[in-house]
Motif scaffolding. Structure first.
Motif, PDB file in Angstrom:
ATOM      1  N   PRO A 172       0.815  -1.224   0.000  1.00  0.00           N
ATOM      2  CA  PRO A 172       0.000   0.000   0.000  1.00  0.00           C
ATOM      3  C   PRO A 172       0.847   1.272   0.000  1.00  0.00           C
ATOM      4  O   PRO A 172       1.735   1.433   0.830  1.00  0.00           O
ATOM      5  N   GLY A 173       0.579   2.108  -0.970  1.00  0.00           N
ATOM      6  CA  GLY A 173       1.228   3.412  -1.026  1.00  0.00           C
ATOM      7  C   GLY A 173       2.676   3.404  -1.451  1.00  0.00           C
ATOM      8  O   GLY A 173       3.327   4.444  -1.441  1.00  0.00           O
ATOM      9  N   ASN A 174       3.213   2.259  -1.829  1.00  0.00           N
ATOM     10  CA  ASN A 174       4.611   2.198  -2.243  1.00  0.00           C
ATOM     11  C   ASN A 174       4.723   2.432  -3.738  1.00  0.00           C
ATOM     12  O   ASN A 174       4.107   1.721  -4.525  1.00  0.00           O
TER      13      ASN A 174
END
Length: 138
Positions: free
Chosen positions: A88-90
């Motif tokens: 997530p969010g990487n």
């Protein structure tokens, strides 16, 4: 930069749950069983499953008869769904922006690098959203 193995572990977990559900072997699968059968360390299994639960790809039930189930059919889950759940969010590429050189030309080159890497990431995501987990079983 490489991602962790969480993506392949997440896919393996979902495929394993699916396979056992198809065979009517289990209702809810324990994290311990999943960890042992897939040879994934227990803490890692817990972390990956937590991410899959948060993304609503699996359902967790606590207690003696608890465990993990698929939240929706495998045919409705794409590799991109799993990727977004476990990473997530990487961003795919980390950009080096701490450059001491300055000037219009340097800024333009940095922007072209950024644009190129973002286009590569979009292409990867577009491909991953086309591949359903059931496609991996064929």
């Amino acid at each position: 930069m490489a991602y962790s193995t969480a993506l392949s572990q997440g896919i393996s977990i979902l495929l394993y749950i699916h396979g056992l559900m198809e065979e009517d072997c289990y209702n809810y699968l324990s994290t311990k069983l999943i960890s042992e059968q897939l040879n994934i360390p227990a803490p890692t299994t817990v972390k990956v499953i937590r991410n899959l639960n948060n993304a609503k790809l699996t359902i967790a039930k606590e207690g003696a008869k608890g465990g993990i189930l698929l939240a929706r059919p495998l045919s409705e889950i794409t590799i991109l769904d799993v990727f977004l759940a476990v990473e997530p969010g990487n961003a795919l590429f980390k950009l080096h922006t701490n450059v001491t050189l300055q000037g219009k030309e340097v800024d333009e080159v940095k922007q072209r690098i950024t644009d190129s890497l973002q286009a590569a990431e979009r292409a990867m995501q577009n491909h991953l959203k086309e591949v359903r987990l059931t496609d991996l079983l064929k």
